[in-house]
Design a protein around this motif. Structure first.
Motif, PDB file in Angstrom:
ATOM      1  N   VAL A  45      -2.378  -2.741   6.215  1.00 33.65           N
ATOM      2  CA  VAL A  45      -1.778  -1.454   6.689  1.00 33.65           C
ATOM      3  C   VAL A  45      -3.277  -0.443   7.182  1.00 33.65           C
ATOM      4  CG1 VAL A  45      -0.702   0.734   6.079  1.00 33.65           C
ATOM      5  CG2 VAL A  45       0.141  -1.376   4.969  1.00 33.65           C
ATOM      6  N   ARG A  46      -3.064  -0.045   8.322  1.00 33.64           N
ATOM      7  CA  ARG A  46      -4.254   0.641   8.967  1.00 33.64           C
ATOM      8  C   ARG A  46      -4.677   1.887   8.068  1.00 33.64           C
ATOM      9  NH1 ARG A  46      -3.412   2.768  13.977  1.00 33.64           N
ATOM     10  NH2 ARG A  46      -1.195   2.572  13.807  1.00 33.64           N
ATOM     11  N   VAL A  47      -5.964   2.180   8.134  1.00 34.63           N
ATOM     12  CA  VAL A  47      -6.487   3.229   7.265  1.00 34.63           C
ATOM     13  C   VAL A  47      -5.881   4.551   7.524  1.00 34.63           C
ATOM     14  CG1 VAL A  47      -8.483   4.650   6.808  1.00 34.63           C
ATOM     15  CG2 VAL A  47      -8.670   2.080   6.974  1.00 34.63           C
ATOM     16  N   PRO A  48      -5.651   4.817   9.015  1.00 34.20           N
ATOM     17  CA  PRO A  48      -4.889   6.124   9.223  1.00 34.20           C
ATOM     18  C   PRO A  48      -3.667   6.273   8.351  1.00 34.20           C
ATOM     19  CG  PRO A  48      -5.994   5.393  11.110  1.00 34.20           C
ATOM     20  CD  PRO A  48      -6.134   4.225  10.180  1.00 34.20           C
ATOM     21  N   ILE A  49      -2.824   5.153   8.454  1.00 30.47           N
ATOM     22  CA  ILE A  49      -1.519   5.456   8.061  1.00 30.47           C
ATOM     23  C   ILE A  49      -1.660   5.501   6.517  1.00 30.47           C
ATOM     24  CG2 ILE A  49       0.462   4.078   7.776  1.00 30.47           C
ATOM     25  CD1 ILE A  49       0.282   2.738  10.260  1.00 30.47           C
ATOM     26  N   VAL A  50      -2.669   4.733   5.776  1.00 31.29           N
ATOM     27  CA  VAL A  50      -2.834   4.973   4.183  1.00 31.29           C
ATOM     28  C   VAL A  50      -3.063   6.463   4.045  1.00 31.29           C
ATOM     29  CG1 VAL A  50      -4.285   4.292   2.132  1.00 31.29           C
ATOM     30  CG2 VAL A  50      -3.484   2.556   3.955  1.00 31.29           C
ATOM     31  N   HIS A  51      -3.995   7.055   4.733  1.00 35.67           N
ATOM     32  CA  HIS A  51      -4.446   8.354   4.534  1.00 35.67           C
ATOM     33  C   HIS A  51      -2.900   9.218   4.571  1.00 35.67           C
ATOM     34  CE1 HIS A  51      -8.652   8.574   3.728  1.00 35.67           C
ATOM     35  NE2 HIS A  51      -8.973   7.789   4.658  1.00 35.67           N
ATOM     36  N   ALA A  52      -2.312   9.029   5.730  1.00 36.17           N
ATOM     37  CA  ALA A  52      -1.153   9.850   5.987  1.00 36.17           C
ATOM     38  C   ALA A  52      -0.047   9.900   4.657  1.00 36.17           C
ATOM     39  CB  ALA A  52      -0.500   9.653   7.311  1.00 36.17           C
ATOM     40  N   ILE A  53       0.293   8.422   4.304  1.00 34.31           N
ATOM     41  CA  ILE A  53       1.250   8.185   3.317  1.00 34.31           C
ATOM     42  C   ILE A  53       0.890   8.876   2.175  1.00 34.31           C
ATOM     43  CG2 ILE A  53       2.193   6.624   2.119  1.00 34.31           C
ATOM     44  CD1 ILE A  53       2.245   4.667   4.241  1.00 34.31           C
ATOM     45  N   GLU A  54      -0.441   9.054   1.622  1.00 31.85           N
ATOM     46  CA  GLU A  54      -1.161   9.610   0.674  1.00 31.85           C
ATOM     47  C   GLU A  54      -0.948  11.233   0.689  1.00 31.85           C
ATOM     48  OE1 GLU A  54      -4.888   8.391  -0.393  1.00 31.85           O
ATOM     49  OE2 GLU A  54      -4.425   6.390  -1.095  1.00 31.85           O
ATOM     50  N   THR A  73       4.677  -2.090  -0.142  1.00 34.95           N
ATOM     51  CA  THR A  73       3.111  -2.902   0.112  1.00 34.95           C
ATOM     52  C   THR A  73       2.131  -2.167  -0.525  1.00 34.95           C
ATOM     53  OG1 THR A  73       4.076  -3.701   2.219  1.00 34.95           O
ATOM     54  CG2 THR A  73       1.760  -3.826   1.545  1.00 34.95           C
ATOM     55  N   LEU A  74       1.703  -0.672  -0.405  1.00 32.62           N
ATOM     56  CA  LEU A  74       0.691  -0.157  -1.003  1.00 32.62           C
ATOM     57  C   LEU A  74       0.936  -0.026  -2.424  1.00 32.62           C
ATOM     58  CD1 LEU A  74       0.450   2.871   1.484  1.00 32.62           C
ATOM     59  CD2 LEU A  74      -0.912   0.892   1.277  1.00 32.62           C
ATOM     60  N   ALA A  75       2.140   0.307  -3.098  1.00 31.37           N
ATOM     61  CA  ALA A  75       2.310   0.512  -4.647  1.00 31.37           C
ATOM     62  C   ALA A  75       1.987  -0.840  -5.124  1.00 31.37           C
ATOM     63  CB  ALA A  75       3.950   0.485  -4.690  1.00 31.37           C
ATOM     64  N   ARG A  76       2.566  -1.993  -4.596  1.00 31.19           N
ATOM     65  CA  ARG A  76       1.954  -3.360  -5.096  1.00 31.19           C
ATOM     66  C   ARG A  76       0.544  -3.563  -5.218  1.00 31.19           C
ATOM     67  NH1 ARG A  76       6.764  -7.001  -2.278  1.00 31.19           N
ATOM     68  NH2 ARG A  76       8.556  -6.373  -3.378  1.00 31.19           N
ATOM     69  N   ALA A  77      -0.285  -3.026  -4.270  1.00 24.11           N
ATOM     70  CA  ALA A  77      -1.616  -3.127  -3.971  1.00 24.11           C
ATOM     71  C   ALA A  77      -2.360  -2.361  -5.174  1.00 24.11           C
ATOM     72  CB  ALA A  77      -2.044  -2.798  -2.977  1.00 24.11           C
ATOM     73  N   VAL A  78      -1.833  -1.383  -5.546  1.00 19.77           N
ATOM     74  CA  VAL A  78      -2.383  -0.663  -6.748  1.00 19.77           C
ATOM     75  C   VAL A  78      -1.403  -0.657  -7.908  1.00 19.77           C
ATOM     76  CG1 VAL A  78      -3.166   1.156  -4.992  1.00 19.77           C
ATOM     77  CG2 VAL A  78      -1.085   1.654  -5.802  1.00 19.77           C
ATOM     78  N   ALA A  79      -0.828  -1.863  -8.284  1.00 18.79           N
ATOM     79  CA  ALA A  79      -0.307  -2.105  -9.294  1.00 18.79           C
ATOM     80  C   ALA A  79       0.719  -1.087  -9.660  1.00 18.79           C
ATOM     81  CB  ALA A  79      -1.309  -2.496 -10.441  1.00 18.79           C
ATOM     82  N   LEU A  80       1.571  -0.685  -8.843  1.00 15.69           N
ATOM     83  CA  LEU A  80       2.685   0.571  -9.000  1.00 15.69           C
ATOM     84  C   LEU A  80       4.029  -0.331  -8.956  1.00 15.69           C
ATOM     85  CD1 LEU A  80       2.425   3.362 -10.191  1.00 15.69           C
ATOM     86  CD2 LEU A  80       2.636   4.178  -7.718  1.00 15.69           C
TER      87      LEU A  80
END
Length: 272
Positions: A45-54, A73-80
């Motif tokens: 997932v591109r860095v700008p999209i990660v920043h925007a979602i956070e 996808t991001l939740a699974r990557a951070v064990a959530l």
């Protein structure tokens, strides 16, 4: 009694004390000791999209379907656990879209193939072809029978004679040396090497120093070389070689394992 809003409407609205989706993902990433770049590399997932979602900005996801996929996808990557976050997203964004109803199935009895009509034209053509073929067969058959009868009336069939085999003439074999000498050209030097008892390494060069062959001659193999002036030979195992020079077999007796350096020119064989 008051006319207006009921006491229930005067209560303060319910406040959701849960952290936002972006805040939850950001805190889980920090607790896992990961950077945004590392999460982007592992999830693609591109860095700008990660920043925007956070920052709870889902406008860059390209729609609710992609937003749900990125959150998962991001939740699974951070064990959530992604399920509560997806549920929270649906609550905040109007829920999941209603599924599209499946198209009604066609009833089999409604799809009936049309009855095939007989192809009278093809049948007529086939019948005409059959009649013409039968007539032609009958006509030519009668002609053959008539010709057969005339042939019988002319006389008896001649008897078949088996040709007698031609006797084979035995040609006497000429003397090997004389035939070999007559076969080779007189204006060149010709050398034939044959390995008769064992293998032998040989080398052959022309008069101008050109290498004609350099290798192993296996037992039963032969090599023939020609030059306008001279041939220079090296025999590694001379005792295993049978040597013909200008069509004449040399009777030199070489020993097994003996190395011989030889030179031959036109005319009678002469060892150098």
């Amino acid at each position: 009694m008051s006319i207006g809003n009921s006491p229930e409407d005067d209560r303060p609205p319910f406040e959701d004390d849960r952290p936002s989706i972006g805040r939850s993902l950001q805190q889980a990433r920090i607790d896992a000791g990961l950077t945004v770049d590392e999460v982007s590399a592992s999830t693609r997932v591109r860095v700008p999209i990660v920043h925007a979602i956070e920052q709870d900005d889902f406008s860059r996801c390209g729609g609710d379907v992609y937003a749900r996929g990125h959150i998962r996808t991001l939740a699974r990557a951070v064990a959530l656990d992604p399920a509560p976050l997806i549920e929270q997203y649906d609550e905040e964004h109007g829920g999941r879209p209603a599924p599209t109803p499946a198209a009604p199935l066609f009833e089999a009895e409604r799809i009936r193939p049309e009855p095939r009509r007989p192809n009278w034209t093809a049948a007529m053509v086939a019948a005409i072809v059959a009649v013409i073929g039968f007539a032609g067969f009958t006509l030519f058959g009668d002609g053959d029978e008539g010709s057969g009868k005339k042939h019988v009336a002319e006389g008896p069939t001649p008897e078949k004679t088996t040709p007698k085999p031609t006797p084979t003439k035995t040609v006497p074999k000429p003397d090997p040396s004389e035939s070999a000498i007559a076969a080779v050209p007189q204006d060149k030097v010709t050398v034939k090497l044959s390995a008769i008892d064992d293998k032998s390494w040989i080398s052959a060069k022309s008069a101008n120093g050109k290498l004609l062959f350099d290798g192993l001659l296996e037992e039963g193999d032969s090599k023939t070389f020609q030059d306008d002036e001279r041939l220079d030979l090296i025999l590694g195992n001379a005792g295993a070689i049978e040597l013909f020079v200008n069509g004449k077999k040399l009777e030199d007796e070489f020993e097994d394992g003996q190395v011989e350096r030889l030179s031959y020119s036109k005319g009678d064989p002469e060892a150098g």
